[in-house]
Design a protein around this motif. Sequence first.
Motif, PDB file in Angstrom:
ATOM      1  N   ASN A   1      97.907  35.822  32.098  1.00 48.43           N
ATOM      2  CA  ASN A   1      96.468  36.041  32.036  1.00 48.43           C
ATOM      3  C   ASN A   1      96.121  37.138  33.051  1.00 48.43           C
ATOM      4  OD1 ASN A   1      93.732  35.973  31.954  1.00 48.43           O
ATOM      5  ND2 ASN A   1      93.524  33.797  32.373  1.00 48.43           N
ATOM      6  N   HIS A   2      96.405  38.384  32.657  1.00 47.26           N
ATOM      7  CA  HIS A   2      96.229  39.500  33.586  1.00 47.26           C
ATOM      8  C   HIS A   2      94.775  39.674  34.039  1.00 47.26           C
ATOM      9  CE1 HIS A   2     100.322  40.826  33.146  1.00 47.26           C
ATOM     10  NE2 HIS A   2     100.200  40.792  31.841  1.00 47.26           N
ATOM     11  N   VAL A   3      93.838  39.361  33.191  1.00 50.70           N
ATOM     12  CA  VAL A   3      92.424  39.551  33.531  1.00 50.70           C
ATOM     13  C   VAL A   3      92.041  38.682  34.722  1.00 50.70           C
ATOM     14  CG1 VAL A   3      90.061  39.259  32.695  1.00 50.70           C
ATOM     15  CG2 VAL A   3      91.790  40.243  31.201  1.00 50.70           C
ATOM     16  N   ASP A   4      92.497  37.425  34.716  1.00 46.60           N
ATOM     17  CA  ASP A   4      92.143  36.512  35.798  1.00 46.60           C
ATOM     18  C   ASP A   4      93.152  36.511  36.946  1.00 46.60           C
ATOM     19  OD1 ASP A   4      89.827  35.671  34.499  1.00 46.60           O
ATOM     20  OD2 ASP A   4      90.904  34.120  33.393  1.00 46.60           O
ATOM     21  N   GLN A   5      94.404  36.895  36.669  1.00 39.95           N
ATOM     22  CA  GLN A   5      95.447  36.786  37.678  1.00 39.95           C
ATOM     23  C   GLN A   5      95.756  38.092  38.399  1.00 39.95           C
ATOM     24  OE1 GLN A   5      98.593  35.172  35.260  1.00 39.95           O
ATOM     25  NE2 GLN A   5      98.070  33.094  35.841  1.00 39.95           N
ATOM     26  N   GLY A   6      95.249  39.188  37.918  1.00 36.29           N
ATOM     27  CA  GLY A   6      95.586  40.461  38.538  1.00 36.29           C
ATOM     28  C   GLY A   6      94.384  41.358  38.672  1.00 36.29           C
ATOM     29  N   LYS A   7      94.553  42.340  39.515  1.00 34.30           N
ATOM     30  CA  LYS A   7      93.478  43.308  39.734  1.00 34.30           C
ATOM     31  C   LYS A   7      94.127  44.644  40.038  1.00 34.30           C
ATOM     32  CE  LYS A   7      89.411  44.054  42.606  1.00 34.30           C
ATOM     33  NZ  LYS A   7      88.608  43.526  43.702  1.00 34.30           N
ATOM     34  N   LEU A   8      93.740  45.674  39.309  1.00 33.24           N
ATOM     35  CA  LEU A   8      94.236  47.016  39.558  1.00 33.24           C
ATOM     36  C   LEU A   8      93.292  47.690  40.547  1.00 33.24           C
ATOM     37  CD1 LEU A   8      96.144  49.363  38.945  1.00 33.24           C
ATOM     38  CD2 LEU A   8      94.615  49.998  37.067  1.00 33.24           C
ATOM     39  N   VAL A   9      93.845  48.093  41.685  1.00 33.98           N
ATOM     40  CA  VAL A   9      93.049  48.739  42.726  1.00 33.98           C
ATOM     41  C   VAL A   9      93.634  50.119  42.972  1.00 33.98           C
ATOM     42  CG1 VAL A   9      92.306  48.650  45.130  1.00 33.98           C
ATOM     43  CG2 VAL A   9      92.511  46.537  43.811  1.00 33.98           C
ATOM     44  N   ILE A  10      92.841  51.136  42.761  1.00 38.55           N
ATOM     45  CA  ILE A  10      93.227  52.508  43.076  1.00 38.55           C
ATOM     46  C   ILE A  10      92.224  52.997  44.110  1.00 38.55           C
ATOM     47  CG2 ILE A  10      93.643  54.828  42.186  1.00 38.55           C
ATOM     48  CD1 ILE A  10      94.095  53.495  39.417  1.00 38.55           C
ATOM     49  N   PRO A  11      92.621  52.941  45.380  1.00 41.80           N
ATOM     50  CA  PRO A  11      91.654  53.291  46.425  1.00 41.80           C
ATOM     51  C   PRO A  11      91.338  54.781  46.427  1.00 41.80           C
ATOM     52  CG  PRO A  11      93.815  52.915  47.368  1.00 41.80           C
ATOM     53  CD  PRO A  11      93.912  52.569  45.912  1.00 41.80           C
ATOM     54  N   GLN A  12      90.110  55.082  46.789  1.00 43.04           N
ATOM     55  CA  GLN A  12      89.719  56.480  46.949  1.00 43.04           C
ATOM     56  C   GLN A  12      90.252  56.941  48.295  1.00 43.04           C
ATOM     57  OE1 GLN A  12      85.613  57.251  46.288  1.00 43.04           O
ATOM     58  NE2 GLN A  12      85.779  59.399  46.758  1.00 43.04           N
ATOM     59  N   MET A  13      91.106  57.938  48.261  1.00 42.09           N
ATOM     60  CA  MET A  13      91.770  58.402  49.468  1.00 42.09           C
ATOM     61  C   MET A  13      91.198  59.755  49.887  1.00 42.09           C
ATOM     62  SD  MET A  13      93.971  55.919  49.740  1.00 42.09           S
ATOM     63  CE  MET A  13      95.496  56.218  50.565  1.00 42.09           C
ATOM     64  N   HIS A  14      91.247  60.034  51.180  1.00 44.58           N
ATOM     65  CA  HIS A  14      90.818  61.336  51.681  1.00 44.58           C
ATOM     66  C   HIS A  14      91.906  62.383  51.506  1.00 44.58           C
ATOM     67  CE1 HIS A  14      88.052  58.611  53.870  1.00 44.58           C
ATOM     68  NE2 HIS A  14      87.202  59.565  53.553  1.00 44.58           N
ATOM     69  N   TYR A  15      93.181  61.934  51.506  1.00 44.16           N
ATOM     70  CA  TYR A  15      94.311  62.854  51.408  1.00 44.16           C
ATOM     71  C   TYR A  15      95.049  62.639  50.102  1.00 44.16           C
ATOM     72  CZ  TYR A  15      93.501  63.559  56.359  1.00 44.16           C
ATOM     73  OH  TYR A  15      92.923  63.851  57.565  1.00 44.16           O
ATOM     74  N   GLU A  16      95.309  63.721  49.399  1.00 44.62           N
ATOM     75  CA  GLU A  16      96.092  63.669  48.165  1.00 44.62           C
ATOM     76  C   GLU A  16      97.562  63.450  48.516  1.00 44.62           C
ATOM     77  OE1 GLU A  16      95.148  63.916  44.888  1.00 44.62           O
ATOM     78  OE2 GLU A  16      93.092  63.785  45.615  1.00 44.62           O
ATOM     79  N   PRO A  17      98.321  62.817  47.631  1.00 46.80           N
ATOM     80  CA  PRO A  17      99.738  62.581  47.917  1.00 46.80           C
ATOM     81  C   PRO A  17     100.591  63.830  47.685  1.00 46.80           C
ATOM     82  CG  PRO A  17      99.171  61.654  45.803  1.00 46.80           C
ATOM     83  CD  PRO A  17      97.894  62.172  46.410  1.00 46.80           C
TER      84      PRO A  17
END
Length: 110
Positions: free
Chosen positions: A20-36
């Motif tokens: 149950n990915h909707v309830d069990q997981g969360k995709l977080v892509i933080p806004q960063m000041h520095y590009e990789p």
Amino acid sequence: MSGLNEKAGDRFTALDSPFNHVDQGKLVIPQMHYEPLIANEAEHIAEMAAFFRQMKTAKHKGVLVLFASGRAMQQFIAQLPELRLYLSMLVHGVSGDSTRVTSEAVFATL
């Protein structure tokens, strides 16, 4: 689908995920000041480590962090000596004659 071809008569069935990915997981892509980018690598990794420390205090059971290189992953881990006991490394690589694909990940049990 890798290796399957309906025109060749291959048969396959697509199944729903048992998770149950909707309830069990969360995709977080933080806004960063520095590009990789290699020019900003030290700053980007330091910023990632600061974000990860913040995530440690939140109520998460685990975090998966992906890296484009083993070097970047090792530098990230070096920034978090206090969390070394929580970190498990997973390194996956596929190499061929003309291409090489490698991905590294750190999974933290928080």
